[in-house]
Design a protein around this motif. Sequence first.
Motif, PDB file in Angstrom:
ATOM      1  N   LEU A 177       1.019  -4.057 -34.304  1.00 35.69           N
ATOM      2  CA  LEU A 177       0.411  -5.341 -33.976  1.00 35.69           C
ATOM      3  C   LEU A 177       1.081  -6.018 -32.786  1.00 35.69           C
ATOM      4  O   LEU A 177       0.423  -6.747 -32.028  1.00 35.69           O
ATOM      5  CB  LEU A 177       0.490  -6.276 -35.196  1.00 35.69           C
ATOM      6  N   ALA A 178       2.360  -5.796 -32.628  1.00 38.93           N
ATOM      7  CA  ALA A 178       3.099  -6.460 -31.555  1.00 38.93           C
ATOM      8  C   ALA A 178       2.465  -6.193 -30.194  1.00 38.93           C
ATOM      9  O   ALA A 178       2.458  -7.067 -29.313  1.00 38.93           O
ATOM     10  CB  ALA A 178       4.552  -6.007 -31.559  1.00 38.93           C
ATOM     11  N   ASP A 179       1.928  -5.008 -30.049  1.00 38.00           N
ATOM     12  CA  ASP A 179       1.322  -4.644 -28.747  1.00 38.00           C
ATOM     13  C   ASP A 179       0.010  -5.378 -28.491  1.00 38.00           C
ATOM     14  O   ASP A 179      -0.466  -5.410 -27.356  1.00 38.00           O
ATOM     15  CB  ASP A 179       1.065  -3.128 -28.705  1.00 38.00           C
ATOM     16  N   SER A 180      -0.594  -5.952 -29.547  1.00 39.51           N
ATOM     17  CA  SER A 180      -1.884  -6.624 -29.369  1.00 39.51           C
ATOM     18  C   SER A 180      -1.743  -8.144 -29.212  1.00 39.51           C
ATOM     19  O   SER A 180      -2.737  -8.852 -29.159  1.00 39.51           O
ATOM     20  CB  SER A 180      -2.804  -6.318 -30.560  1.00 39.51           C
ATOM     21  N   ALA A 181      -0.506  -8.643 -29.151  1.00 37.97           N
ATOM     22  CA  ALA A 181      -0.301 -10.081 -28.995  1.00 37.97           C
ATOM     23  C   ALA A 181      -0.807 -10.550 -27.631  1.00 37.97           C
ATOM     24  O   ALA A 181      -0.698  -9.849 -26.624  1.00 37.97           O
ATOM     25  CB  ALA A 181       1.171 -10.421 -29.151  1.00 37.97           C
ATOM     26  N   THR A 182      -1.333 -11.767 -27.615  1.00 38.21           N
ATOM     27  CA  THR A 182      -1.845 -12.379 -26.387  1.00 38.21           C
ATOM     28  C   THR A 182      -0.801 -13.343 -25.826  1.00 38.21           C
ATOM     29  O   THR A 182      -0.173 -14.091 -26.581  1.00 38.21           O
ATOM     30  CB  THR A 182      -3.146 -13.148 -26.685  1.00 38.21           C
ATOM     31  N   ASP A 183      -0.637 -13.332 -24.503  1.00 42.27           N
ATOM     32  CA  ASP A 183       0.324 -14.236 -23.866  1.00 42.27           C
ATOM     33  C   ASP A 183      -0.400 -15.501 -23.405  1.00 42.27           C
ATOM     34  O   ASP A 183      -1.330 -15.432 -22.594  1.00 42.27           O
ATOM     35  CB  ASP A 183       0.996 -13.549 -22.684  1.00 42.27           C
ATOM     36  N   ASN A 185       0.687 -18.984 -21.734  1.00 39.88           N
ATOM     37  CA  ASN A 185       1.742 -19.816 -21.131  1.00 39.88           C
ATOM     38  C   ASN A 185       3.137 -19.416 -21.616  1.00 39.88           C
ATOM     39  O   ASN A 185       3.963 -20.274 -21.969  1.00 39.88           O
ATOM     40  CB  ASN A 185       1.497 -21.296 -21.418  1.00 39.88           C
ATOM     41  N   GLY A 186       3.371 -18.107 -21.693  1.00 38.37           N
ATOM     42  CA  GLY A 186       4.686 -17.617 -22.084  1.00 38.37           C
ATOM     43  C   GLY A 186       4.904 -17.517 -23.586  1.00 38.37           C
ATOM     44  O   GLY A 186       5.993 -17.135 -24.041  1.00 38.37           O
ATOM     45  N   ILE A 187       3.886 -17.843 -24.371  1.00 31.66           N
ATOM     46  CA  ILE A 187       3.984 -17.755 -25.836  1.00 31.66           C
ATOM     47  C   ILE A 187       3.143 -16.578 -26.316  1.00 31.66           C
ATOM     48  O   ILE A 187       1.954 -16.469 -25.973  1.00 31.66           O
ATOM     49  CB  ILE A 187       3.483 -19.048 -26.513  1.00 31.66           C
ATOM     50  N   LYS A 188       3.754 -15.684 -27.074  1.00 28.68           N
ATOM     51  CA  LYS A 188       3.023 -14.565 -27.650  1.00 28.68           C
ATOM     52  C   LYS A 188       2.245 -15.064 -28.872  1.00 28.68           C
ATOM     53  O   LYS A 188       2.826 -15.586 -29.829  1.00 28.68           O
ATOM     54  CB  LYS A 188       3.978 -13.455 -28.066  1.00 28.68           C
ATOM     55  N   ARG A 203       5.091 -12.080 -45.177  1.00 31.54           N
ATOM     56  CA  ARG A 203       6.225 -12.885 -44.692  1.00 31.54           C
ATOM     57  C   ARG A 203       7.245 -12.016 -43.966  1.00 31.54           C
ATOM     58  O   ARG A 203       7.762 -12.402 -42.910  1.00 31.54           O
ATOM     59  CB  ARG A 203       6.875 -13.621 -45.864  1.00 31.54           C
ATOM     60  N   ASP A 204       7.556 -10.864 -44.563  1.00 32.03           N
ATOM     61  CA  ASP A 204       8.529  -9.964 -43.931  1.00 32.03           C
ATOM     62  C   ASP A 204       8.039  -9.511 -42.557  1.00 32.03           C
ATOM     63  O   ASP A 204       8.828  -9.437 -41.601  1.00 32.03           O
ATOM     64  CB  ASP A 204       8.773  -8.740 -44.826  1.00 32.03           C
ATOM     65  N   THR A 205       6.742  -9.209 -42.475  1.00 32.61           N
ATOM     66  CA  THR A 205       6.189  -8.741 -41.197  1.00 32.61           C
ATOM     67  C   THR A 205       6.184  -9.852 -40.151  1.00 32.61           C
ATOM     68  O   THR A 205       6.480  -9.617 -38.968  1.00 32.61           O
ATOM     69  CB  THR A 205       4.758  -8.211 -41.398  1.00 32.61           C
ATOM     70  N   VAL A 206       5.873 -11.074 -40.572  1.00 33.29           N
ATOM     71  CA  VAL A 206       5.913 -12.212 -39.640  1.00 33.29           C
ATOM     72  C   VAL A 206       7.327 -12.389 -39.096  1.00 33.29           C
ATOM     73  O   VAL A 206       7.524 -12.609 -37.886  1.00 33.29           O
ATOM     74  CB  VAL A 206       5.419 -13.501 -40.333  1.00 33.29           C
ATOM     75  N   ASP A 207       8.333 -12.299 -39.964  1.00 30.94           N
ATOM     76  CA  ASP A 207       9.728 -12.418 -39.518  1.00 30.94           C
ATOM     77  C   ASP A 207      10.081 -11.329 -38.506  1.00 30.94           C
ATOM     78  O   ASP A 207      10.739 -11.588 -37.486  1.00 30.94           O
ATOM     79  CB  ASP A 207      10.674 -12.341 -40.714  1.00 30.94           C
ATOM     80  N   GLN A 208       9.653 -10.099 -38.788  1.00 30.12           N
ATOM     81  CA  GLN A 208       9.928  -8.989 -37.867  1.00 30.12           C
ATOM     82  C   GLN A 208       9.269  -9.225 -36.509  1.00 30.12           C
ATOM     83  O   GLN A 208       9.871  -8.984 -35.457  1.00 30.12           O
ATOM     84  CB  GLN A 208       9.418  -7.679 -38.472  1.00 30.12           C
ATOM     85  N   LEU A 209       8.019  -9.719 -36.556  1.00 27.84           N
ATOM     86  CA  LEU A 209       7.298  -9.944 -35.306  1.00 27.84           C
ATOM     87  C   LEU A 209       7.912 -11.090 -34.500  1.00 27.84           C
ATOM     88  O   LEU A 209       7.942 -11.032 -33.266  1.00 27.84           O
ATOM     89  CB  LEU A 209       5.818 -10.242 -35.608  1.00 27.84           C
ATOM     90  N   LYS A 210       8.399 -12.120 -35.166  1.00 30.24           N
ATOM     91  CA  LYS A 210       9.057 -13.222 -34.466  1.00 30.24           C
ATOM     92  C   LYS A 210      10.284 -12.702 -33.721  1.00 30.24           C
ATOM     93  O   LYS A 210      10.532 -13.088 -32.564  1.00 30.24           O
ATOM     94  CB  LYS A 210       9.447 -14.323 -35.448  1.00 30.24           C
ATOM     95  N   LYS A 212      10.750  -9.628 -32.732  1.00 33.75           N
ATOM     96  CA  LYS A 212      10.334  -8.648 -31.726  1.00 33.75           C
ATOM     97  C   LYS A 212       9.670  -9.297 -30.511  1.00 33.75           C
ATOM     98  O   LYS A 212       9.896  -8.882 -29.370  1.00 33.75           O
ATOM     99  CB  LYS A 212       9.366  -7.645 -32.370  1.00 33.75           C
ATOM    100  N   LEU A 213       8.866 -10.348 -30.775  1.00 34.98           N
ATOM    101  CA  LEU A 213       8.076 -10.934 -29.699  1.00 34.98           C
ATOM    102  C   LEU A 213       8.800 -12.036 -28.932  1.00 34.98           C
ATOM    103  O   LEU A 213       8.396 -12.398 -27.838  1.00 34.98           O
ATOM    104  CB  LEU A 213       6.766 -11.500 -30.265  1.00 34.98           C
ATOM    105  N   GLY A 214       9.875 -12.577 -29.510  1.00 37.43           N
ATOM    106  CA  GLY A 214      10.560 -13.691 -28.849  1.00 37.43           C
ATOM    107  C   GLY A 214       9.835 -14.986 -29.135  1.00 37.43           C
ATOM    108  O   GLY A 214       9.595 -15.327 -30.301  1.00 37.43           O
TER     109      GLY A 214
END
Length: 293
Positions: A177-183, A185-188, A203-210, A212-214
Amino acid sequence: KGSLVNPQRLRFDFSHFESVTPAQLREIERLVNQQIRLNHPVETRLMAIEEAKKSGAMALFGEKYDDEVRVLSMSDFSIELCGGTHVKQTGDIGMLKIISEAGIASGVRRIEAVTGEKAIDYIEQMESILTDVSELLKAKPANVQDKASQLVQRQRELEKELDVLKAKLASSAGNDLADSATDINGIKVLASTLEGADGKSLRDTVDQLKNKLGTAAIVLTAVQDEKITIIAGVTKDITDKIRAGDLVGHIASQVGGKGGGRPDMAQGGGNEPQNLAAALASVPDWVTSKLEN
């Protein structure tokens, strides 16, 4: 505190500060059935109320009695004031079986029991249930408890294994999913559904993505039995502009639900999965509107 007695069943309400334990109920039941088997004759006497009380006859609190009362004695085991009808000897009762004990008000407990043929019917019904359960568990009636304990333990082990597998699946899906995030104004920004996930894995996946995505605003959902679980996470560096509780509320309001939580993590639910895809698709525009304010 009240009672009902008829030829087949009884209800007895009494003041007590805690539930009656199974062991105490068994002791009561044994004591009563012992007195039934002793087949005491039930003696009836008419006495002056004061004389009856001096003889040790039990009067129920709150009951009103005439000057002359009917006193019933079952050997020296029970002497009471009663205007109702009774058996001629205790053996006529046959047997007593307690079927329930529960609280009905603050400090008031209720015991219900059946007697005679109804007690036998109740025992036969319980034996029939035990036989059916034994067949389901493929165990002899005497071994049902051990077999049930084994199955409960195995279920707990399988649930733990399932949680591990869900976590692995969610982690793998999160990486994709991380690869499908939209940017924006600098926010994924990421809004998606994870098949087969539960609240914990979301919840665990949201934490991992936070991690990973910054800088990110993420909302993940799962659907099971027409019920939607929604988890949103926002990195702390942007919670002054975008709050996870608001993001969950934005999705939940479109799928017949509600939600809330902390600025960086929130959860909610809904019951209109047919509207979920459109709700998730609206997230980028919602984030953009928050940044413009």
